[in-house]
Design a protein around this motif. Structure first.
Motif, PDB file in Angstrom:
ATOM      1  N   TYR A  98     -18.358  17.242  -1.923  1.00 35.45           N
ATOM      2  CA  TYR A  98     -17.621  16.384  -3.092  1.00 35.45           C
ATOM      3  C   TYR A  98     -16.449  17.334  -3.609  1.00 35.45           C
ATOM      4  O   TYR A  98     -15.306  16.959  -3.945  1.00 35.45           O
ATOM      5  CB  TYR A  98     -18.651  15.909  -4.191  1.00 35.45           C
ATOM      6  CG  TYR A  98     -19.399  15.230  -3.885  1.00 35.45           C
ATOM      7  CD1 TYR A  98     -19.482  13.963  -2.746  1.00 35.45           C
ATOM      8  CD2 TYR A  98     -20.753  14.906  -4.623  1.00 35.45           C
ATOM      9  CE1 TYR A  98     -20.507  13.168  -2.604  1.00 35.45           C
ATOM     10  CE2 TYR A  98     -21.729  14.033  -4.625  1.00 35.45           C
ATOM     11  CZ  TYR A  98     -21.517  13.286  -3.491  1.00 35.45           C
ATOM     12  OH  TYR A  98     -22.727  12.374  -3.068  1.00 35.45           O
ATOM     13  N   ALA A  99     -16.953  18.778  -3.731  1.00 33.17           N
ATOM     14  CA  ALA A  99     -15.815  19.688  -4.115  1.00 33.17           C
ATOM     15  C   ALA A  99     -14.915  20.008  -2.986  1.00 33.17           C
ATOM     16  O   ALA A  99     -13.607  20.261  -3.508  1.00 33.17           O
ATOM     17  CB  ALA A  99     -16.625  20.913  -4.224  1.00 33.17           C
ATOM     18  N   LEU A 155     -24.671  27.521  -5.405  1.00 34.84           N
ATOM     19  CA  LEU A 155     -23.897  26.555  -6.317  1.00 34.84           C
ATOM     20  C   LEU A 155     -24.050  27.102  -7.731  1.00 34.84           C
ATOM     21  O   LEU A 155     -23.469  26.325  -8.765  1.00 34.84           O
ATOM     22  CB  LEU A 155     -24.289  25.255  -6.378  1.00 34.84           C
ATOM     23  CG  LEU A 155     -24.406  24.280  -5.028  1.00 34.84           C
ATOM     24  CD1 LEU A 155     -24.925  23.118  -5.124  1.00 34.84           C
ATOM     25  CD2 LEU A 155     -22.947  24.200  -4.517  1.00 34.84           C
ATOM     26  N   LYS A 158     -23.307  13.512  -8.287  1.00 33.78           N
ATOM     27  CA  LYS A 158     -21.962  13.947  -8.820  1.00 33.78           C
ATOM     28  C   LYS A 158     -22.024  14.387 -10.482  1.00 33.78           C
ATOM     29  O   LYS A 158     -21.311  14.585 -11.293  1.00 33.78           O
ATOM     30  CB  LYS A 158     -21.074  12.378  -8.833  1.00 33.78           C
ATOM     31  CG  LYS A 158     -20.446  12.372  -7.460  1.00 33.78           C
ATOM     32  CD  LYS A 158     -19.795  10.817  -7.406  1.00 33.78           C
ATOM     33  CE  LYS A 158     -18.726  10.717  -8.422  1.00 33.78           C
ATOM     34  NZ  LYS A 158     -18.011   9.666  -8.247  1.00 33.78           N
ATOM     35  N   LYS A 203     -22.893  18.123  -2.650  1.00 32.68           N
ATOM     36  CA  LYS A 203     -21.813  18.638  -3.673  1.00 32.68           C
ATOM     37  C   LYS A 203     -20.881  19.462  -3.053  1.00 32.68           C
ATOM     38  O   LYS A 203     -19.803  19.577  -3.659  1.00 32.68           O
ATOM     39  CB  LYS A 203     -22.830  19.651  -4.555  1.00 32.68           C
ATOM     40  CG  LYS A 203     -23.885  18.468  -5.374  1.00 32.68           C
ATOM     41  CD  LYS A 203     -24.483  19.373  -6.452  1.00 32.68           C
ATOM     42  CE  LYS A 203     -23.820  19.508  -7.851  1.00 32.68           C
ATOM     43  NZ  LYS A 203     -23.723  18.191  -8.430  1.00 32.68           N
TER      44      LYS A 203
END
Length: 308
Positions: free
Chosen positions: A36-37, A275, A101, A33
């Protein structure tokens, strides 16, 4: 003093290896994650992870155990190993990384942890035997927990988690197939060979898909994303794969899967810390039911082991 040192076949060593694997796998969603960010696509993360992990695993195996452990004795062993790798690390990994996602890493890890209950179902199908009533009760507890984690007894949470949860549960089926297959073939060809060739088969499929679809690399190279990617490959892929495979060989698939109960709490804590992910009270109760159901399944298995 020598009795305090685990031997090569020591259950304690297997326990520590399986726990190391579970904690490493628990960090996978956090790294993914974050990448992805940072601008990385799912396909780029999947393929680069596999391409880097395979040579790392081969090199580590040759240095620590010698190249002879990578020899596979027959075509049947190669076929089943490739089947397990493609199921888990190609199809399963694709579904799992896509799910990250859509849903929180903590929810993903808790749902993926349902795979030991799927091992029980696969066992029942393979051997054509209906699980005992107490086993069915444990499965009911586990899947009640899954329902609570996915929905939080709230339609808004259900709508947000439904698609991602479906992908993770499909991945859990492939994970169960991988561990059932590994429990059979890792004992005969060695855990290192099983892990290396399983991941290599999946990597070939990922590469072929990338070339066939003409996909572009979507990555953003900074020192932060580079560090995250190295962590994903080493800490969340190579080390846990080798550790868990050897843990399964020493303990057996059912017992090793129980050791992996440390995984969901680890991901939940990391998700909350890094997160800002937070589960509702109902979802926490669902987590407890899932872990409790899996532990109950293991207790039943151990109780019935002496009678076969």
């Amino acid at each position: 003093m020598s009795n305090l040192i685990p031997t090569r076949g020591s259950p304690l060593t297997g326990l520590l290896l399986a726990m190391t694997g579970a904690v490493g796998f628990a960090s996978k969603g956090i790294f993914a994650k974050a990448l992805y960010a940072g601008g990385w696509s799912v396909d780029s993360v999947l393929l680069l992870r596999a391409l880097c992990a395979v040579p790392c695993m081969v090199l580590w195996t040759i240095v620590t155990q010698g190249s002879r452990v990578l020899r596979i004795p027959n075509v049947r062993a190669i076929g089943w190993t490739a089947f397990a790798g493609i199921a888990c690390y190609y199809f399963g990994a694709t579904w799992d990384f896509e799910a990250l996602k859509l849903i929180d890493a903590s929810v993903e890890r808790v749902l993926l942890f349902s795979y030991p209950s799927i091992v029980v179902i696969i066992d029942a199908l393979l051997y054509k035997r209906l699980p005992h009533g107490s086993t069915l009760g444990a499965l009911l507890i586990t899947y009640t927990g899954i329902l609570m984690v996915v929905t939080g007894l709230d339609l808004h949470i259900l709508r947000g988690n439904l698609a991602g949860a479906g992908l993770v549960l499909a991945c859990a089926v492939t994970s169960a197939a991988y561990y059932v297959t590994g429990d059979r073939w890792a004992r005969s060809i060695g855990s290192a060979a099983f892990s290396v060739y399983a991941l290599a088969a999946a990597t070939l499929c990922l590469t072929a898909r990338h070339v066939y679809n003409g996909q572009q690399w979507h990555i953003s190279v900074t020192w932060q994303t580079t560090a995250l990617f190295i962590g994903l490959v080493i800490c969340a892929t190579v080390v846990p794969m080798l550790a868990m495979a050897e843990g399964v060989r020493r303990l057996g698939a059912p017992r090793a899967s129980i050791v992996s109960t440390v995984g969901p709490p680890t991901t939940i804590l990391l998700g909350a810390w890094l997160l800002d992910e937070h589960l509702s009270l109902i979802q926490w109760l669902g987590v407890a039911l899932i872990v409790g159901g899996i532990l109950f399944l293991e207790a039943l298995r151990r109780r019935r082991a002496p009678t076969g």
